[in-house]
Scaffold this motif. Structure first.
Motif, PDB file in Angstrom:
ATOM      1  N   THR A  67       0.824  -1.213   0.000  1.00 57.69           N
ATOM      2  CA  THR A  67       0.000   0.000   0.000  1.00 57.69           C
ATOM      3  C   THR A  67       0.853   1.256   0.000  1.00 57.69           C
ATOM      4  OG1 THR A  67      -0.260  -0.095   2.415  1.00 57.69           O
ATOM      5  CG2 THR A  67      -1.980  -1.125   1.077  1.00 57.69           C
ATOM      6  N   TRP A  68       1.990   1.232   0.671  1.00 52.10           N
ATOM      7  CA  TRP A  68       2.855   2.411   0.644  1.00 52.10           C
ATOM      8  C   TRP A  68       3.533   2.569  -0.718  1.00 52.10           C
ATOM      9  CZ3 TRP A  68       5.734   2.944   6.005  1.00 52.10           C
ATOM     10  CH2 TRP A  68       4.773   3.099   7.004  1.00 52.10           C
ATOM     11  N   ALA A  69       3.803   1.474  -1.402  1.00 49.16           N
ATOM     12  CA  ALA A  69       4.308   1.588  -2.771  1.00 49.16           C
ATOM     13  C   ALA A  69       3.262   2.242  -3.668  1.00 49.16           C
ATOM     14  CB  ALA A  69       4.698   0.212  -3.303  1.00 49.16           C
ATOM     15  N   ARG A  70       2.000   1.840  -3.504  1.00 51.38           N
ATOM     16  CA  ARG A  70       0.910   2.439  -4.285  1.00 51.38           C
ATOM     17  C   ARG A  70       0.689   3.907  -3.913  1.00 51.38           C
ATOM     18  NH1 ARG A  70      -4.730   0.456  -2.337  1.00 51.38           N
ATOM     19  NH2 ARG A  70      -3.995   1.784  -0.621  1.00 51.38           N
ATOM     20  N   ASP A  71       0.655   4.210  -2.624  1.00 52.73           N
ATOM     21  CA  ASP A  71       0.236   5.536  -2.172  1.00 52.73           C
ATOM     22  C   ASP A  71       1.374   6.543  -2.100  1.00 52.73           C
ATOM     23  OD1 ASP A  71      -2.258   4.408  -1.868  1.00 52.73           O
ATOM     24  OD2 ASP A  71      -2.051   4.081   0.293  1.00 52.73           O
ATOM     25  N   HIS A  72       2.612   6.071  -1.872  1.00 53.75           N
ATOM     26  CA  HIS A  72       3.724   6.993  -1.642  1.00 53.75           C
ATOM     27  C   HIS A  72       4.922   6.743  -2.551  1.00 53.75           C
ATOM     28  CE1 HIS A  72       1.479   8.244   1.864  1.00 53.75           C
ATOM     29  NE2 HIS A  72       1.449   6.994   2.287  1.00 53.75           N
ATOM     30  N   GLY A  73       4.849   5.728  -3.389  1.00 54.04           N
ATOM     31  CA  GLY A  73       5.936   5.477  -4.324  1.00 54.04           C
ATOM     32  C   GLY A  73       7.181   4.882  -3.702  1.00 54.04           C
ATOM     33  N   VAL A  74       7.060   4.249  -2.522  1.00 57.34           N
ATOM     34  CA  VAL A  74       8.227   3.609  -1.926  1.00 57.34           C
ATOM     35  C   VAL A  74       8.556   2.337  -2.709  1.00 57.34           C
ATOM     36  CG1 VAL A  74       7.499   4.499   0.325  1.00 57.34           C
ATOM     37  CG2 VAL A  74       7.065   2.080  -0.236  1.00 57.34           C
ATOM     38  N   ALA A  75       9.745   1.827  -2.466  1.00 57.59           N
ATOM     39  CA  ALA A  75      10.170   0.543  -3.033  1.00 57.59           C
ATOM     40  C   ALA A  75      10.846  -0.236  -1.926  1.00 57.59           C
ATOM     41  CB  ALA A  75      11.127   0.755  -4.203  1.00 57.59           C
ATOM     42  N   GLY A  76      10.772  -1.558  -1.978  1.00 58.49           N
ATOM     43  CA  GLY A  76      11.421  -2.267  -0.910  1.00 58.49           C
ATOM     44  C   GLY A  76      11.288  -3.763  -0.950  1.00 58.49           C
ATOM     45  N   VAL A  77      11.772  -4.367   0.144  1.00 61.81           N
ATOM     46  CA  VAL A  77      11.838  -5.816   0.293  1.00 61.81           C
ATOM     47  C   VAL A  77      11.189  -6.194   1.614  1.00 61.81           C
ATOM     48  CG1 VAL A  77      13.377  -7.801   0.565  1.00 61.81           C
ATOM     49  CG2 VAL A  77      13.958  -5.979  -1.056  1.00 61.81           C
ATOM     50  N   GLY A  78      10.366  -7.248   1.578  1.00 61.54           N
ATOM     51  CA  GLY A  78       9.799  -7.826   2.787  1.00 61.54           C
ATOM     52  C   GLY A  78      10.370  -9.213   3.007  1.00 61.54           C
ATOM     53  N   VAL A  79      10.618  -9.543   4.259  1.00 64.28           N
ATOM     54  CA  VAL A  79      11.178 -10.843   4.627  1.00 64.28           C
ATOM     55  C   VAL A  79      10.236 -11.499   5.624  1.00 64.28           C
ATOM     56  CG1 VAL A  79      13.165 -12.060   5.616  1.00 64.28           C
ATOM     57  CG2 VAL A  79      13.507  -9.929   4.327  1.00 64.28           C
ATOM     58  N   ASP A  80       9.916 -12.774   5.402  1.00 63.48           N
ATOM     59  CA  ASP A  80       9.033 -13.471   6.331  1.00 63.48           C
ATOM     60  C   ASP A  80       9.294 -14.969   6.265  1.00 63.48           C
ATOM     61  OD1 ASP A  80       6.435 -12.384   7.957  1.00 63.48           O
ATOM     62  OD2 ASP A  80       6.213 -14.514   7.458  1.00 63.48           O
ATOM     63  N   ILE A  81       8.969 -15.658   7.360  1.00 65.02           N
ATOM     64  CA  ILE A  81       9.140 -17.114   7.393  1.00 65.02           C
ATOM     65  C   ILE A  81       7.938 -17.859   6.826  1.00 65.02           C
ATOM     66  CG2 ILE A  81      10.713 -17.054   9.349  1.00 65.02           C
ATOM     67  CD1 ILE A  81       8.395 -17.849  11.147  1.00 65.02           C
ATOM     68  N   SER A  82       6.815 -17.182   6.638  1.00 66.94           N
ATOM     69  CA  SER A  82       5.596 -17.870   6.235  1.00 66.94           C
ATOM     70  C   SER A  82       5.471 -17.940   4.717  1.00 66.94           C
ATOM     71  CB  SER A  82       4.357 -17.170   6.806  1.00 66.94           C
ATOM     72  OG  SER A  82       3.171 -17.737   6.273  1.00 66.94           O
ATOM     73  N   THR A  83       5.501 -19.129   4.180  1.00 68.43           N
ATOM     74  CA  THR A  83       5.289 -19.290   2.741  1.00 68.43           C
ATOM     75  C   THR A  83       3.858 -18.925   2.356  1.00 68.43           C
ATOM     76  OG1 THR A  83       4.849 -21.645   3.138  1.00 68.43           O
ATOM     77  CG2 THR A  83       7.081 -21.043   2.479  1.00 68.43           C
ATOM     78  N   VAL A  84       2.913 -19.194   3.240  1.00 65.14           N
ATOM     79  CA  VAL A  84       1.513 -18.861   2.974  1.00 65.14           C
ATOM     80  C   VAL A  84       1.340 -17.351   2.873  1.00 65.14           C
ATOM     81  CG1 VAL A  84      -0.835 -18.943   3.904  1.00 65.14           C
ATOM     82  CG2 VAL A  84       0.634 -20.966   4.034  1.00 65.14           C
ATOM     83  N   PHE A  85       1.877 -16.621   3.836  1.00 68.31           N
ATOM     84  CA  PHE A  85       1.723 -15.172   3.829  1.00 68.31           C
ATOM     85  C   PHE A  85       2.477 -14.530   2.671  1.00 68.31           C
ATOM     86  CE2 PHE A  85       0.863 -14.903   8.682  1.00 68.31           C
ATOM     87  CZ  PHE A  85      -0.432 -15.310   8.472  1.00 68.31           C
TER      88      PHE A  85
END
Length: 262
Positions: A67-85
């Motif tokens: 949502t922040w990429a859509r609304d504010h033009g940010v770019a980035g990487v998310g890291v998580d252990i959940s394959t489902v999420f």
């Protein structure tokens, strides 16, 4: 606000989040007591210029980044252990048309450091990755460019529990695990940080986070009555609503705090 164990993935001993958690939060966009309005409020309050780079550790289904990429033009990487999420996060990025701006990595956020320094390093509700507030702030700092911002989502006591049984009923290990809000902000100062913004959960956003788990759980139970987790999930649903309104809703606060090094 994850308080469930990591477990081997059922299809081959890959690092993953315990299945009970993904069942309870199967329809959540935000995996903390923060609704979409508060998430948007936080994004606007930070005044992030287009092109801001963000690392989101324990990103869940990626709603902050997407949502922040859509609304504010940010770019980035998310890291998580959940394959489902993470599968949901990638789908969400496509839905919002931001898949070229954000990416998601399956891995343990504990100890994860960005390959290139970022403008914002976030951990929203998973300070276990650094064994608490101090360690998580230190971990996030390791990914920041000079002058970058830390975002930490974390619980605090709205009312300090009268005894340890009450603290445990709030899903805390002990009364000492969390601080009242003034003491939490003082702790950030002791870590050498200025608190430059905060957005706090209220009881309604707590309700939306926790009560939504009950419907998710009941619908899953109706569809999977013979699953090996059914008895456990039924017990959680049986006791959960009363325990929540008696303890967690009254005692627990939660917020996201923006920090800049002094």
């Amino acid at each position: 606000m994850r308080r469930v164990p990591i477990s081997p993935h059922r299809r081959g001993f890959r690092l993953d989040l315990h299945r009970s958690f993904t069942i309870r939060e199967s329809h959540h966009r935000v995996h903390n007591p923060f609704d979409d309005v508060k998430l948007a409020t936080l994004g606007a309050a930070l005044r992030l210029p287009p092109g801001t780079s963000v690392l989101d550790l324990a990103c869940g289904t990626g709603e902050l980044l997407c949502t922040w990429a859509r609304d504010h033009g940010v770019a980035g990487v998310g890291v998580d252990i959940s394959t489902v999420f993470l599968a949901s996060a990638r789908t969400r990025a496509e839905e919002l048309g931001v898949e070229s701006r954000v990416s998601f990595v399956h891995g343990d956020a504990a100890g994860y450091v960005a390959e290139q320094p970022v403008d914002v390093a976030a951990c929203i509700g998973a300070a276990w990755i650094g064994d608490g507030v101090a360690g998580t702030v230190d971990l996030l700092r390791r990914s920041l460019r000079p002058g970058g911002m830390v975002l930490l989502g974390h619980p605090y006591w709205r009312r300090t529990p009268e005894d340890e049984d009450t603290a445990r009923a709030c899903h805390a290990g002990s009364t000492a695990e969390f601080l009242p809000l003034p003491e939490l902000l003082a702790q950030f100062g002791d870590l050498g940080c200025d608190v430059v913004e905060m957005v706090l959960a209220d009881q309604d956003s707590w309700d939306r986070y926790v009560a939504a788990q009950w419907l998710n759980t009941r619908q899953w139970l109706d569809a999977n009555p013979d699953d090996e987790l059914a008895e456990q999930m039924r017990a959680v649903l049986h006791r959960g609503p009363v325990q929540y309104v008696r303890y967690q809703r009254e005692y627990m606060g939660w917020g996201v705090f923006a920090l800049l090094d002094r």
